[in-house]
Design a protein around this motif. Structure first.
Motif, PDB file in Angstrom:
ATOM      1  N   GLU A 108       1.019  -1.054  -0.112  1.00 39.99           N
ATOM      2  CA  GLU A 108       0.078   0.005  -0.054  1.00 39.99           C
ATOM      3  C   GLU A 108       0.911   1.176   0.090  1.00 39.99           C
ATOM      4  O   GLU A 108       0.771   2.124   0.781  1.00 39.99           O
ATOM      5  CB  GLU A 108      -0.764   0.133   1.242  1.00 39.99           C
ATOM      6  N   THR A 109       1.771   1.409  -0.964  1.00 38.14           N
ATOM      7  CA  THR A 109       2.637   2.618  -1.260  1.00 38.14           C
ATOM      8  C   THR A 109       2.853   2.841  -2.580  1.00 38.14           C
ATOM      9  O   THR A 109       3.046   1.655  -3.157  1.00 38.14           O
ATOM     10  CB  THR A 109       4.013   2.444  -0.198  1.00 38.14           C
ATOM     11  N   LEU A 110       3.256   3.858  -3.035  1.00 40.38           N
ATOM     12  CA  LEU A 110       3.705   3.960  -4.364  1.00 40.38           C
ATOM     13  C   LEU A 110       5.166   3.741  -4.663  1.00 40.38           C
ATOM     14  O   LEU A 110       5.779   3.871  -5.871  1.00 40.38           O
ATOM     15  CB  LEU A 110       3.202   5.352  -4.932  1.00 40.38           C
ATOM     16  N   ASP A 111       5.981   3.656  -3.664  1.00 34.02           N
ATOM     17  CA  ASP A 111       7.341   3.372  -3.660  1.00 34.02           C
ATOM     18  C   ASP A 111       7.689   2.021  -4.346  1.00 34.02           C
ATOM     19  O   ASP A 111       7.086   1.091  -4.399  1.00 34.02           O
ATOM     20  CB  ASP A 111       7.944   3.416  -2.388  1.00 34.02           C
ATOM     21  N   TYR A 112       9.007   2.247  -5.017  1.00 33.65           N
ATOM     22  CA  TYR A 112       9.687   0.805  -5.588  1.00 33.65           C
ATOM     23  C   TYR A 112      10.569   0.148  -4.272  1.00 33.65           C
ATOM     24  O   TYR A 112      11.294   0.889  -4.169  1.00 33.65           O
ATOM     25  CB  TYR A 112      10.382   1.260  -6.837  1.00 33.65           C
ATOM     26  N   ILE A 113       9.881  -0.598  -3.988  1.00 34.15           N
ATOM     27  CA  ILE A 113      10.439  -1.422  -2.660  1.00 34.15           C
ATOM     28  C   ILE A 113      11.648  -2.617  -3.171  1.00 34.15           C
ATOM     29  O   ILE A 113      11.132  -3.541  -3.399  1.00 34.15           O
ATOM     30  CB  ILE A 113       9.561  -1.850  -1.913  1.00 34.15           C
ATOM     31  N   PHE A 114      12.906  -1.974  -2.988  1.00 34.21           N
ATOM     32  CA  PHE A 114      14.099  -3.055  -3.254  1.00 34.21           C
ATOM     33  C   PHE A 114      14.100  -3.887  -1.832  1.00 34.21           C
ATOM     34  O   PHE A 114      14.578  -5.158  -1.819  1.00 34.21           O
ATOM     35  CB  PHE A 114      15.324  -2.446  -3.601  1.00 34.21           C
ATOM     36  N   ALA A 115      14.138  -3.242  -0.749  1.00 34.87           N
ATOM     37  CA  ALA A 115      14.663  -3.843   0.696  1.00 34.87           C
ATOM     38  C   ALA A 115      13.517  -5.237   0.821  1.00 34.87           C
ATOM     39  O   ALA A 115      12.456  -5.253   0.202  1.00 34.87           O
ATOM     40  CB  ALA A 115      14.261  -2.881   1.659  1.00 34.87           C
ATOM     41  N   LEU A 116      13.934  -5.796   1.790  1.00 32.90           N
ATOM     42  CA  LEU A 116      13.573  -7.340   2.230  1.00 32.90           C
ATOM     43  C   LEU A 116      12.459  -6.872   3.303  1.00 32.90           C
ATOM     44  O   LEU A 116      12.959  -6.826   4.362  1.00 32.90           O
ATOM     45  CB  LEU A 116      14.344  -8.257   2.503  1.00 32.90           C
ATOM     46  N   PRO A 117      11.363  -6.764   3.105  1.00 36.44           N
ATOM     47  CA  PRO A 117      10.235  -6.750   4.302  1.00 36.44           C
ATOM     48  C   PRO A 117      10.181  -7.864   5.137  1.00 36.44           C
ATOM     49  O   PRO A 117      10.163  -8.979   4.905  1.00 36.44           O
ATOM     50  CB  PRO A 117       8.936  -6.328   3.453  1.00 36.44           C
ATOM     51  N   LYS A 118       9.640  -7.605   6.495  1.00 31.51           N
ATOM     52  CA  LYS A 118       9.354  -8.407   7.464  1.00 31.51           C
ATOM     53  C   LYS A 118       7.783  -8.694   7.175  1.00 31.51           C
ATOM     54  O   LYS A 118       7.332  -9.919   7.221  1.00 31.51           O
ATOM     55  CB  LYS A 118       9.494  -8.173   8.972  1.00 31.51           C
ATOM     56  N   GLY A 119       7.177  -7.488   6.959  1.00 31.05           N
ATOM     57  CA  GLY A 119       5.761  -7.544   6.828  1.00 31.05           C
ATOM     58  C   GLY A 119       5.071  -6.278   6.745  1.00 31.05           C
ATOM     59  O   GLY A 119       5.833  -5.333   7.052  1.00 31.05           O
ATOM     60  N   SER A 120       3.812  -6.262   6.955  1.00 29.88           N
ATOM     61  CA  SER A 120       3.255  -4.737   6.916  1.00 29.88           C
ATOM     62  C   SER A 120       1.729  -4.970   7.543  1.00 29.88           C
ATOM     63  O   SER A 120       1.183  -6.152   7.125  1.00 29.88           O
ATOM     64  CB  SER A 120       3.181  -4.196   5.546  1.00 29.88           C
TER      65      SER A 120
END
Length: 284
Positions: free
Chosen positions: A196-208
């Protein structure tokens, strides 16, 4: 970029279809831009087939990033299924990605007397990134890095005018995450889970996790959505995101619509991000 958009639109206009929708979107931030083309063809009452192409230029990547997706949707009155395979070829920083996301929605309640309804959704996403990984005690090396994402939520609809949604997701890394010190992936993580963001996410998420509020306005012929999302990452130097997004889709005619979105991301001890996006959609 504009020539690519125009060419694809004119090409798909020529397809004989009873229900065809073509959309062109542009996303901008001071560190990247993305131009996306999507085409959706309704094969019949139950089935939809699509094609998506994303072209991204990012300050952290030497060359353009190309991503191709082929969403397929099947739905009935109380159940829906969407399968979206995707591929990002190795054209950017020596990394490539491929995978798919499978989502299903199913009705929970439909009260015709009070004119309210609710439905739930579940999804699982998988990605295989061939990229350079730095692990503790070893030199960086290229490997196949596997990811899984699990997502779920519930949506409440009141009078077909007001909407309330609560949802969340968690990420799993079968290739191992505890020893990873640096990762050179190319995948936008939102291909396997909605952050739920317009950003380009390279990083590895834990969760949201987050919530969304929507409302329709008959006066302006628009559908409006306000959302908040908390996103946490495994990278120690990357603080959590607090993403606030507003989106308004306006119906200009029975065939033409325009959507404008704005996303502000609060990041502790880092500079905030501002991202805007515009979408124009035409139905044939």
């Amino acid at each position: 970029m504009r020539k690519i958009s125009l060419f694809l639109i004119l090409t798909f206009i020529g397809i004989s279809a009873s229900a065809l929708e073509v959309a062109d979107s542009f996303t901008y931030n001071n560190s990247f831009w993305q131009n996306s083309i999507s085409v959706t063809h309704q094969l019949n009452y139950f089935l939809n087939l699509g094609f998506n192409f994303d072209l991204t230029e990012h300050d952290d990547v030497d060359n353009h990033i190309y991503t191709f997706s082929l969403p397929f949707a099947a739905h009935t009155d109380g159940f829906g299924l969407i399968l979206t395979p995707f591929i990002t070829p190795d054209n950017a920083n020596g990394a490539s990605a491929q995978g798919a996301k499978l989502s299903c929605t199913f009705g929970v309640k439909n009260d015709e007397v009070d004119n309210t309804s609710s439905h739930a959704f579940l999804s699982v996403g998988f990605a295989d990134q061939n990229a350079y990984v730095s692990r503790k005690g070893s030199l960086p090396k290229k490997e196949n890095f596997y990811q899984l994402a699990y997502e779920g939520g519930i949506v409440l609809d009141y009078f077909s005018t007001y909407l309330f949604e609560i949802s969340g997701n968690v990420f799993e890394y079968p290739s191992g995450i505890s020893s990873v010190e640096a990762f050179g992936g190319i995948l936008d993580q939102q291909k396997i889970a909605d952050l739920e963001t317009l950003d380009y996410i390279f990083a590895l998420p834990k969760g949201s996790a987050g919530l969304k509020i929507g409302w329709n306005s008959q006066e302006s012929r628009s559908e409006n959505i306000l959302s908040y999302r908390f996103i946490e990452f495994y990278e120690k130097e990357l603080s959590a995101y607090h993403s606030v997004k507003f989106q308004s889709a306006m119906l200009l005619s029975h065939r033409l619509s325009f959507t404008l979105a704005y996303n502000h991301i609060f990041i502790s001890s880092h500079k905030d991000k501002d991202i805007v996006k515009g979408i124009i959609s035409l139905k044939f």
